[in-house]
Design an enzyme around this catalytic site. Structure first.
Site, PDB file in Angstrom:
ATOM      1  N   CYS A  52      61.649  31.267  62.653  1.00 53.29           N
ATOM      2  CA  CYS A  52      63.107  31.195  62.655  1.00 53.29           C
ATOM      3  C   CYS A  52      63.583  31.818  63.959  1.00 53.29           C
ATOM      4  O   CYS A  52      63.257  32.963  64.247  1.00 53.29           O
ATOM      5  CB  CYS A  52      63.691  31.940  61.465  1.00 53.29           C
ATOM      6  SG  CYS A  52      65.497  32.056  61.529  1.00 53.29           S
ATOM      7  N   HIS A  62      56.422  33.032  54.723  1.00 53.44           N
ATOM      8  CA  HIS A  62      55.824  33.030  56.059  1.00 53.44           C
ATOM      9  C   HIS A  62      54.653  33.997  56.052  1.00 53.44           C
ATOM     10  O   HIS A  62      54.674  35.013  55.346  1.00 53.44           O
ATOM     11  CB  HIS A  62      56.862  33.426  57.111  1.00 53.44           C
ATOM     12  CG  HIS A  62      57.866  32.342  57.362  1.00 53.44           C
ATOM     13  ND1 HIS A  62      57.997  31.699  58.557  1.00 53.44           N
ATOM     14  CD2 HIS A  62      58.757  31.739  56.535  1.00 53.44           C
ATOM     15  CE1 HIS A  62      58.944  30.772  58.484  1.00 53.44           C
ATOM     16  NE2 HIS A  62      59.434  30.779  57.260  1.00 53.44           N
ATOM     17  N   HIS A 106      59.301  30.141  49.333  1.00 52.59           N
ATOM     18  CA  HIS A 106      59.116  29.823  50.754  1.00 52.59           C
ATOM     19  C   HIS A 106      58.624  31.093  51.440  1.00 52.59           C
ATOM     20  O   HIS A 106      59.353  32.075  51.538  1.00 52.59           O
ATOM     21  CB  HIS A 106      60.475  29.377  51.318  1.00 52.59           C
ATOM     22  CG  HIS A 106      60.486  29.058  52.777  1.00 52.59           C
ATOM     23  ND1 HIS A 106      60.538  27.765  53.251  1.00 52.59           N
ATOM     24  CD2 HIS A 106      60.462  29.846  53.873  1.00 52.59           C
ATOM     25  CE1 HIS A 106      60.559  27.769  54.575  1.00 52.59           C
ATOM     26  NE2 HIS A 106      60.514  29.028  54.988  1.00 52.59           N
ATOM     27  N   ASN A 111      55.128  29.464  58.851  1.00 53.95           N
ATOM     28  CA  ASN A 111      55.111  29.225  57.417  1.00 53.95           C
ATOM     29  C   ASN A 111      53.675  29.330  56.904  1.00 53.95           C
ATOM     30  O   ASN A 111      52.714  29.172  57.657  1.00 53.95           O
ATOM     31  CB  ASN A 111      55.584  27.787  57.135  1.00 53.95           C
ATOM     32  CG  ASN A 111      57.060  27.601  57.370  1.00 53.95           C
ATOM     33  OD1 ASN A 111      57.870  27.870  56.500  1.00 53.95           O
ATOM     34  ND2 ASN A 111      57.417  27.135  58.558  1.00 53.95           N
TER      35      ASN A 111
END
Lengths: 304, 304
Positions: free
Chosen positions: B240, B209, B207, B249
């Site tokens: 976030c 960003h 994951h 993202n």
């Protein structure tokens, strides 16, 4: 697998500014070169010697050269497309290296330089010879090496054959350019490896645009495959007036952030590059595409 | 070296929207899920079950779930932070998989979940157990695995130890998250390989960003090191609220462009994703960060 250091070429003064609608002054161009040098840049593409009717942003090439800082430790590159441009660059007395361009497809070569792809190889070879005769060095970039805005996919065989033909002229370096930002890292790794195998004596430079977000992935893949020099532009400026939709070069500060954190030394100072991004953004009166300059510094001191 | 296909998880409905200032309607969230499915998404993080005072964008979690298309071939993921959230997610009857979060540093764990890093491992283990007892699956993401906004660098040993501890709870997957977008591809390759070696039976998801432009380079490095699943958000939405400066993202369409052109199948349709980007941009009333949706299609038919 990865090298401990690579060389970067700052291309904002030429490829960065060439496609910007905002024309900036000769003094600001020289200030940009000075900021790049202060940040550690030691190879800089400072201008191009082309038809000012086609590329008005570079019409002050001679004036830019006259104002360049006199530095024995900096290599100033002038982009040239033909013998006339090479003669102009040499005449300034301030250009250390001529950068020629060969184009991988006929359609793009005609749009860009009014000649065939083979014709652009011949022109580049002549430019490299002129550079050497003048006591300078000459290098060449293969444009549209990863895809053409007119013809689509470009065969690796064609690019490798061009590299072999160009090698006959003894350039100090061959560059592979993703002029329109369509490359992917698998293609990059393969083509860089093939060109290195075909012309092992000649160092490979790479030039990526971040048009589709893949610029830094391509830089990383190219270094992994043995490219030793990376073009980048402060702020992620740039494009090509003859390549529809081409967005900016990879951002110098983003590339430096990635590489330095990955343990690959670039010789450049990130904080100075971020400051140069902010200064250049104020000159251009817009926020530049580079990402690191918009993000907080990292790592930062512990705060807990 | 590279796999022929990878799995993607669409996270725009949760991680994408969570940090956006613009609140979008439940109907638009459901429409976003429908568009993701139409583009080929088969795992979708649809919402989170957290305190609506802390994350008002996710206050309609139950209503989103009630409106999800009934699809046997799609796995709907609900993000949960504790047993209370897990119970809420299970109660909807529409969540197939619980996604827990453990945080690699104490300072960030306290800011994000009001507990220590070890406490977040215990909470995730409980969530995974609750999922299994309810006939669902449970997975966990290690947040701030590549760097912490408060503490700076995060040791690989700490992340590997967390993966080993979490593996005791038998999650179906362990995710490694660069929550604040500071990772570099060398770090990614090393950490993914170390976690795979430490818990070889458990698939690794990543994951990233794109805060500093390195998102796609990190995706590429992670896949090369054996990650089999990649989180991404249509349009490159997201961030976030507890991570200062965190940008979006990685963009689903940019990742898909890179991977499909590199010969790695994603199961997703690029044109449908680009259309979803444009639709979502109109809903959010801004241009989204993803790059491919701003660029011309490539390759295009020959025009010469």
């Amino acid at each position: 697998m990865y090298t401990e250091s690579i060389e970067m070429v700052e291309v904002a003064p030429r490829d960065g500014l060439q496609n910007e609608k905002t024309m900036i002054s000769t003094a600001d161009k020289i200030a940009l070169v000075e900021r790049a040098i202060a940040a550690g840049a030691r190879r800089i593409e400072v201008t191009s010697f082309v038809n000012p009717k086609a590329v008005p942003q570079m019409a002050d090439a001679e004036a830019v050269c006259a104002g360049l800082p006199r530095r024995d430790d900096v290599t100033y590159i002038g982009l040239v497309m033909n013998a006339r441009g090479a003669a102009r660059a040499i005449e300034t007395g301030r250009i250390d290296q001529l950068g020629a361009v060969s184009v991988a497809t006929d359609t793009f070569a005609k749009a860009n330089q009014g000649q065939t792809s083979d014709g652009s190889v011949a022109a580049a070879s002549e430019i490299i010879a002129m550079a050497r005769q003048a006591g300078k060095t000459g290098q060449v970039t293969i444009a549209a090496a990863f895809g053409c805005p007119f013809e689509g996919e470009v065969s690796e065989d064609r690019v490798v054959a061009m590299a072999e033909a160009l090698a006959q002229a003894n350039p100090v370096e061959i560059g592979l350019a993703d002029t329109i930002g369509v490359a992917n890292p698998a293609h990059v790794a393969t083509l860089v490896a093939r060109v290195r195998a075909a012309v092992p004596a000649i160092p490979v430079r790479v030039h990526f645009h971040n048009t589709r977000g893949t610029g830094l992935a391509n830089v990383w893949a190219a270094i992994g495959a043995g490219a030793v020099t990376v073009d980048a532009a402060i702020g992620g400026l740039g494009g090509c007036p003859f390549a529809p939709g081409a967005a900016g070069n990879v951002s110098t500060e983003d590339v430096v952030y990635m590489l330095e954190r990955a343990g690959v030394r670039t010789g450049l100072d990130l904080a100075a590059l971020v400051a140069a991004n902010h200064w250049l953004g104020s000159v251009m009166d817009r926020t530049l595409p580079g990402m690191v300059a918009k993000a907080p510094p990292f790592p930062r001191p512990a705060q807990a």
